[in-house]
Each structure stands twice: as C-alpha cells, then as structure tokens.
Design a protein around this motif. Structure first.
Motif, PDB file in Angstrom:
ATOM      1  N   THR A   1      27.592 -37.575 -34.010  1.00  0.00           N
ATOM      2  CA  THR A   1      27.983 -36.404 -34.115  1.00  0.00           C
ATOM      3  C   THR A   1      29.997 -36.908 -34.091  1.00  0.00           C
ATOM      4  O   THR A   1      29.975 -38.031 -34.008  1.00  0.00           O
ATOM      5  CB  THR A   1      27.702 -35.578 -33.232  1.00  0.00           C
ATOM      6  OG1 THR A   1      28.296 -37.051 -31.781  1.00  0.00           O
ATOM      7  CG2 THR A   1      26.396 -36.511 -32.868  1.00  0.00           C
TER       8      THR A   1
ATOM      9  N   ARG B   1      38.761 -33.276 -37.161  1.00  0.00           N
ATOM     10  CA  ARG B   1      39.031 -32.185 -37.688  1.00  0.00           C
ATOM     11  C   ARG B   1      40.047 -31.779 -38.939  1.00  0.00           C
ATOM     12  O   ARG B   1      40.262 -31.402 -39.940  1.00  0.00           O
ATOM     13  CB  ARG B   1      38.389 -30.528 -36.984  1.00  0.00           C
ATOM     14  CG  ARG B   1      37.632 -31.228 -35.869  1.00  0.00           C
ATOM     15  CD  ARG B   1      37.458 -29.587 -35.916  1.00  0.00           C
ATOM     16  NE  ARG B   1      37.404 -29.843 -34.078  1.00  0.00           N
ATOM     17  CZ  ARG B   1      37.218 -30.390 -32.796  1.00  0.00           C
ATOM     18  NH1 ARG B   1      36.313 -30.566 -32.782  1.00  0.00           N
ATOM     19  NH2 ARG B   1      38.119 -29.380 -31.808  1.00  0.00           N
TER      20      ARG B   1
ATOM     21  N   GLU C   1      39.631 -34.586 -41.800  1.00  0.00           N
ATOM     22  CA  GLU C   1      39.274 -33.663 -42.653  1.00  0.00           C
ATOM     23  C   GLU C   1      39.893 -32.584 -43.771  1.00  0.00           C
ATOM     24  O   GLU C   1      39.933 -32.284 -44.876  1.00  0.00           O
ATOM     25  CB  GLU C   1      37.639 -32.466 -41.899  1.00  0.00           C
ATOM     26  CG  GLU C   1      36.787 -34.071 -41.049  1.00  0.00           C
ATOM     27  CD  GLU C   1      35.715 -32.367 -40.848  1.00  0.00           C
ATOM     28  OE1 GLU C   1      35.914 -31.047 -41.382  1.00  0.00           O
ATOM     29  OE2 GLU C   1      34.831 -33.069 -39.622  1.00  0.00           O
ATOM     30  N   THR C   2      40.715 -31.898 -42.908  1.00  0.00           N
ATOM     31  CA  THR C   2      41.392 -31.252 -43.950  1.00  0.00           C
ATOM     32  C   THR C   2      42.769 -31.544 -45.250  1.00  0.00           C
ATOM     33  O   THR C   2      43.130 -31.285 -45.537  1.00  0.00           O
ATOM     34  CB  THR C   2      42.518 -30.272 -42.915  1.00  0.00           C
ATOM     35  OG1 THR C   2      43.667 -30.245 -42.056  1.00  0.00           O
ATOM     36  CG2 THR C   2      41.770 -29.225 -42.202  1.00  0.00           C
TER      37      THR C   2
ATOM     38  N   ARG D   1      34.018 -36.284 -45.860  1.00  0.00           N
ATOM     39  CA  ARG D   1      33.084 -34.505 -45.562  1.00  0.00           C
ATOM     40  C   ARG D   1      31.569 -34.576 -45.348  1.00  0.00           C
ATOM     41  O   ARG D   1      31.149 -34.680 -45.556  1.00  0.00           O
ATOM     42  CB  ARG D   1      32.879 -34.009 -47.057  1.00  0.00           C
ATOM     43  CG  ARG D   1      33.843 -33.471 -48.243  1.00  0.00           C
ATOM     44  CD  ARG D   1      34.130 -32.446 -47.845  1.00  0.00           C
ATOM     45  NE  ARG D   1      35.652 -32.330 -47.884  1.00  0.00           N
ATOM     46  CZ  ARG D   1      36.997 -31.321 -46.785  1.00  0.00           C
ATOM     47  NH1 ARG D   1      36.651 -31.694 -46.271  1.00  0.00           N
ATOM     48  NH2 ARG D   1      37.537 -30.437 -47.805  1.00  0.00           N
TER      49      ARG D   1
ATOM     50  N   THR E   1      28.007 -30.758 -42.314  1.00  0.00           N
ATOM     51  CA  THR E   1      27.832 -29.348 -41.553  1.00  0.00           C
ATOM     52  C   THR E   1      26.749 -29.070 -40.836  1.00  0.00           C
ATOM     53  O   THR E   1      26.127 -28.426 -41.881  1.00  0.00           O
ATOM     54  CB  THR E   1      29.056 -28.361 -41.219  1.00  0.00           C
ATOM     55  OG1 THR E   1      28.787 -27.991 -42.400  1.00  0.00           O
ATOM     56  CG2 THR E   1      29.940 -29.203 -41.668  1.00  0.00           C
ATOM     57  N   ARG E   2      25.784 -28.340 -39.694  1.00  0.00           N
ATOM     58  CA  ARG E   2      24.938 -28.066 -39.347  1.00  0.00           C
ATOM     59  C   ARG E   2      25.231 -26.678 -38.740  1.00  0.00           C
ATOM     60  O   ARG E   2      26.494 -26.138 -38.823  1.00  0.00           O
ATOM     61  CB  ARG E   2      24.372 -29.054 -38.485  1.00  0.00           C
ATOM     62  CG  ARG E   2      23.532 -29.817 -39.345  1.00  0.00           C
ATOM     63  CD  ARG E   2      22.537 -29.751 -40.147  1.00  0.00           C
ATOM     64  NE  ARG E   2      22.224 -30.994 -41.231  1.00  0.00           N
ATOM     65  CZ  ARG E   2      21.858 -31.121 -42.243  1.00  0.00           C
ATOM     66  NH1 ARG E   2      22.088 -30.594 -43.256  1.00  0.00           N
ATOM     67  NH2 ARG E   2      21.582 -32.088 -43.307  1.00  0.00           N
TER      68      ARG E   2
ATOM     69  N   GLY F   1      26.328 -24.106 -36.888  1.00  0.00           N
ATOM     70  CA  GLY F   1      27.647 -23.888 -35.622  1.00  0.00           C
ATOM     71  C   GLY F   1      28.585 -24.860 -35.841  1.00  0.00           C
ATOM     72  O   GLY F   1      29.525 -24.571 -35.171  1.00  0.00           O
ATOM     73  N   ASN F   2      28.779 -24.892 -37.060  1.00  0.00           N
ATOM     74  CA  ASN F   2      29.495 -26.448 -37.710  1.00  0.00           C
ATOM     75  C   ASN F   2      29.443 -27.071 -37.197  1.00  0.00           C
ATOM     76  O   ASN F   2      30.098 -27.824 -36.623  1.00  0.00           O
ATOM     77  CB  ASN F   2      30.751 -25.040 -37.444  1.00  0.00           C
ATOM     78  CG  ASN F   2      31.674 -24.491 -38.710  1.00  0.00           C
ATOM     79  OD1 ASN F   2      30.940 -25.006 -39.374  1.00  0.00           O
ATOM     80  ND2 ASN F   2      32.493 -23.576 -39.067  1.00  0.00           N
ATOM     81  N   ARG F   3      28.158 -27.807 -36.697  1.00  0.00           N
ATOM     82  CA  ARG F   3      28.408 -29.045 -35.825  1.00  0.00           C
ATOM     83  C   ARG F   3      28.200 -30.209 -36.644  1.00  0.00           C
ATOM     84  O   ARG F   3      27.687 -30.371 -37.958  1.00  0.00           O
ATOM     85  CB  ARG F   3      26.836 -29.546 -34.999  1.00  0.00           C
ATOM     86  CG  ARG F   3      26.909 -28.990 -33.973  1.00  0.00           C
ATOM     87  CD  ARG F   3      25.246 -29.715 -33.069  1.00  0.00           C
ATOM     88  NE  ARG F   3      25.254 -31.004 -32.577  1.00  0.00           N
ATOM     89  CZ  ARG F   3      25.622 -31.265 -32.038  1.00  0.00           C
ATOM     90  NH1 ARG F   3      26.085 -30.156 -30.800  1.00  0.00           N
ATOM     91  NH2 ARG F   3      25.669 -32.841 -30.810  1.00  0.00           N
ATOM     92  N   ARG F   4      29.513 -31.499 -36.434  1.00  0.00           N
ATOM     93  CA  ARG F   4      29.660 -32.022 -37.617  1.00  0.00           C
ATOM     94  C   ARG F   4      29.110 -33.068 -37.843  1.00  0.00           C
ATOM     95  O   ARG F   4      28.202 -33.592 -36.051  1.00  0.00           O
ATOM     96  CB  ARG F   4      30.878 -32.427 -37.705  1.00  0.00           C
ATOM     97  CG  ARG F   4      31.864 -31.464 -38.283  1.00  0.00           C
ATOM     98  CD  ARG F   4      33.628 -31.910 -37.970  1.00  0.00           C
ATOM     99  NE  ARG F   4      34.143 -30.856 -38.404  1.00  0.00           N
ATOM    100  CZ  ARG F   4      34.201 -29.776 -38.352  1.00  0.00           C
ATOM    101  NH1 ARG F   4      33.945 -29.157 -37.156  1.00  0.00           N
ATOM    102  NH2 ARG F   4      35.583 -29.131 -38.864  1.00  0.00           N
TER     103      ARG F   4
END
Length: 112
Positions: free
Chosen positions: A13, A29, A32-33, A39, A42-43, A45-48
């Motif tokens: 996580t 985060r 990532e941008t 990449r 993502t699940r 609720g935007n859980r990474r």
C-alpha cells in the motif's frame, strides 16, 4: 504494533511504501505525476497498490534524489534515456545473429 513482513512479491500500500522509504504519502502521489513509469494499481476509493516493479522504481527514485543528489528533472531525464536505450532498434545484422543463435541453441537442446 509490529506488522508482519510481506513476501517480496506482495503488493504494497502507499502507506507501507511511504513508511519504508521514510517519505510522506503525498510525495509518492506527487512522484506519480512526474514519472509516467510509476503506475500503481488503483482499486476502489483510489487505493493504491504498488507492484514489485513499482516498489523497485520508488526505491530507485528515492535513492537518486536523496543519496545521489539528482533533481526531479534529472531523474526524469535519466529514466527517459534508459527507456530510449532499451527500446533502440538493433541493426539487422545484430537481429539476425540473435535469431540465429537462438535457433542453434534450440537445435542443440533438441539433440539436432
């Protein structure tokens, strides 16, 4: 409360990975941008969830930024150059030799 050690191939996580490298989650985060190679899955609720390749990349980015003194732009350039060199087309002679060697090896293994 101590957490159980995860298997090397297990998904991590964002909280686990942030804690491992000693950076806040918002930094991951942000990365990532800035790094299209990063990449995570993502699940709901935007859980990474970071795959082993993502974890290795985060560790490398962290190392380059903190230990090697690179800037974000410098790491971006380095990763882009590495990607370009890996995808550079081989000459036709090199490609032919690679195919020929693979065929010779297959024939030898087959007893021919």
């Amino acid at each position: 409360m101590p957490t159980a050690e995860k298997a090397p191939g297990a998904l991590r996580t964002i909280g686990e990975l942030a804690q491992e490298i000693g950076r806040p989650q918002h930094i991951l985060r942000y990365w990532e941008t800035r790094f299209p190679q990063l990449r995570p899955l993502t699940r709901a609720g935007n859980r990474r969830y970071y795959r082993p390749d993502d974890v290795a990349l985060v560790r490398r980015i962290h190392h380059l930024l903190t230990d090697e003194g690179y800037t974000i732009r410098g790491v971006q350039k380095l990763l882009a150059e590495e990607k370009a060199s890996k995808s550079a087309p081989r000459s036709s002679a090199e490609a032919f030799r690679a195919v020929r060697n693979a065929l010779v090896k297959a024939l030898e293994e087959d007893g021919g």
